[in-house]
Scaffold this motif. Sequence first.
Motif, mmCIF file in Angstrom:
data_model
loop_
_atom_site.group_PDB
_atom_site.id
_atom_site.type_symbol
_atom_site.label_atom_id
_atom_site.label_comp_id
_atom_site.label_asym_id
_atom_site.label_seq_id
_atom_site.Cartn_x
_atom_site.Cartn_y
_atom_site.Cartn_z
ATOM 1 N N UNK A 106 0.828 -1.200 0.000
ATOM 2 C CA UNK A 106 0.000 0.000 0.000
ATOM 3 C C UNK A 106 0.865 1.254 0.000
ATOM 4 N N UNK A 107 2.024 1.192 0.652
ATOM 5 C CA UNK A 107 2.927 2.347 0.705
ATOM 6 C C UNK A 107 3.292 2.813 -0.698
ATOM 7 N N UNK A 108 3.397 1.864 -1.650
ATOM 8 C CA UNK A 108 3.750 2.227 -3.021
ATOM 9 C C UNK A 108 2.614 2.974 -3.701
ATOM 10 N N UNK A 109 1.371 2.638 -3.304
ATOM 11 C CA UNK A 109 0.229 3.363 -3.858
ATOM 12 C C UNK A 109 0.245 4.815 -3.378
ATOM 13 N N UNK A 110 0.641 5.029 -2.115
ATOM 14 C CA UNK A 110 0.743 6.388 -1.592
ATOM 15 C C UNK A 110 1.763 7.171 -2.410
ATOM 16 N N UNK A 111 2.897 6.537 -2.722
ATOM 17 C CA UNK A 111 3.934 7.193 -3.517
ATOM 18 C C UNK A 111 3.420 7.544 -4.904
ATOM 19 N N UNK A 112 2.775 6.583 -5.560
ATOM 20 C CA UNK A 112 2.339 6.794 -6.932
ATOM 21 C C UNK A 112 1.246 7.833 -7.067
ATOM 22 N N UNK A 113 0.350 7.909 -6.072
ATOM 23 C CA UNK A 113 -0.791 8.823 -6.161
ATOM 24 C C UNK A 113 -0.510 10.207 -5.590
ATOM 25 N N UNK A 114 0.648 10.379 -4.945
ATOM 26 C CA UNK A 114 0.906 11.636 -4.248
ATOM 27 C C UNK A 114 1.000 12.832 -5.186
ATOM 28 N N UNK A 115 1.400 12.597 -6.435
ATOM 29 C CA UNK A 115 1.499 13.694 -7.396
ATOM 30 C C UNK A 115 0.469 13.573 -8.514
ATOM 31 N N UNK A 116 -0.487 12.667 -8.384
ATOM 32 C CA UNK A 116 -1.452 12.408 -9.456
ATOM 33 C C UNK A 116 -2.603 13.405 -9.428
ATOM 34 N N UNK A 117 -3.102 13.725 -10.614
ATOM 35 C CA UNK A 117 -4.316 14.534 -10.726
ATOM 36 C C UNK A 117 -5.540 13.654 -10.905
ATOM 37 N N UNK A 118 -5.311 12.374 -11.177
ATOM 38 C CA UNK A 118 -6.417 11.440 -11.378
ATOM 39 C C UNK A 118 -5.967 10.057 -10.933
ATOM 40 N N UNK A 119 -6.865 9.317 -10.312
ATOM 41 C CA UNK A 119 -6.594 7.940 -9.929
ATOM 42 C C UNK A 119 -7.650 7.029 -10.535
ATOM 43 N N UNK A 120 -7.204 5.959 -11.172
ATOM 44 C CA UNK A 120 -8.111 4.931 -11.679
ATOM 45 C C UNK A 120 -8.127 3.790 -10.664
ATOM 46 N N UNK A 121 -9.279 3.573 -10.031
ATOM 47 C CA UNK A 121 -9.435 2.490 -9.065
ATOM 48 C C UNK A 121 -10.170 1.344 -9.767
ATOM 49 N N UNK A 122 -9.505 0.189 -9.885
ATOM 50 C CA UNK A 122 -10.116 -0.966 -10.526
ATOM 51 C C UNK A 122 -10.842 -1.829 -9.518
ATOM 52 N N UNK A 123 -11.945 -2.397 -9.952
ATOM 53 C CA UNK A 123 -12.721 -3.347 -9.156
ATOM 54 C C UNK A 123 -13.047 -4.542 -10.041
ATOM 55 N N UNK A 124 -12.831 -5.746 -9.532
ATOM 56 C CA UNK A 124 -13.233 -6.966 -10.229
ATOM 57 C C UNK A 124 -14.753 -7.069 -10.147
ATOM 58 N N UNK A 125 -15.414 -7.129 -11.292
ATOM 59 C CA UNK A 125 -16.877 -7.155 -11.320
ATOM 60 C C UNK A 125 -17.443 -8.350 -10.556
#
Length: 443
Positions: A106-125
Amino acid sequence: MSTITAEALSATTLLRFATAGSVDDGKSTLVGRLLHDSKSVLVDQLEAVERASASRGQEAPDLALLTDGLRAEREQGITIDVAYRYFATPRRRFILADTPGHVQYTRNMVTGASTAELTVVLVDARNGVVEQTRRHAAIAALLRVPHVVLAVNKMDLVGYEERVFAAIAEEFTAYATELGVPEVTAIPISALAGDNVVDASARMDWYGGPTVLEHLETVPVSHDLAHCHARLPVQYVIRPQTAELPDYRGYAGQIASGTLRVGEEVTVLPSGRTSRIAGIDLLGEPVDVAWTTQSVTVLLADDVDVSRGDLIVPSKDAPATTQDVEATVCHVADQPLTVGHRVLLKHGTRTVKAIVKDIPSRLTLADLSLHPHPGTLAANDIGRVKIRTAEPLPVDSYADSRRTGSFILIDPSDGTTLTAGMVGESFAAPEPVTGPDDEGWDF
């Protein structure tokens, strides 16, 4: 592969975005499909993926291999590290951070999203919204990512049924709205088959919205940080002391936000000493004005004491300095964060000693309730902390500046990053609603 002229690139805008979601929801496959179908993959890259897929007994190319670069990732079929990819279409340029789904990373997600203007959150249908989906939504809200896309993936495995998509979209949107996420765009996709990723799907004619790429190309983004509070964290003091420049003293760093001008009255924090900008050097040449993200050297009219870690700001717009920092944090280390924990706090280019004085609350992801005074935060927990620093710090609210309103806590014994923190209010306040539950998000 389509060619894009320099003129076209200069006319396009840049979008930084991140992908997130639970394990096996198909993030890497979505990114691979996005790169492949938008013709952003070089021929030799595609050939390498085809060979790797064939060696594993797969008939079709495994597009996830375009982003899963580590050997462990390819062997396990999961994303571990943040994979950054750069691509462009005639309408926009993109910097993509493909982040891991496993709770351990999860720590890597914090790093990747910290400078993002948009996040794509995927969900398995097939699985719908799970705990890790909620955690990633909470992190996106905590990091105040302006735009969130819910990509309901693997629609081919649920017969492309509209009711499945609608139920997931309704549940996620309600959850994200309560967190204060300003905008959620839900898109039904099949990354494996390519439905609604780049090209519209003929098998989901009940959906009339944009494809993923169409939304990425058209979502409004603002990079106009030049009108924000001007902040220059000093990274290095330049004193050549040569025959040509015997008295040169410059303060180098990257402008975090705002605009600096020659002649402007400035204050050096945390000391509070004031002076005037006598000159600005950019790429070795003098300029009259400089703005956000430019790396510059500032010369001051007075001989004041300035060193690495100081912050140069306009005197009329200076933040308050404090030794008591209250913030919302995401704890990313395996060792817990506890009351009384002695840490190093890194804010911009400054690192100071600090102690965790209190942990007022921990967020429960299932129902967004608050567990009061837990005394400790475990790995991946989100909570509020009160920190006392050994020296005053000039901090902005994270709502005003994602750069100067954020910090990290570091273990002084081995340098391990413990916690990512955002100063001030936790989540953006949701839209006001009528009824007894209009309490907002004031931890």
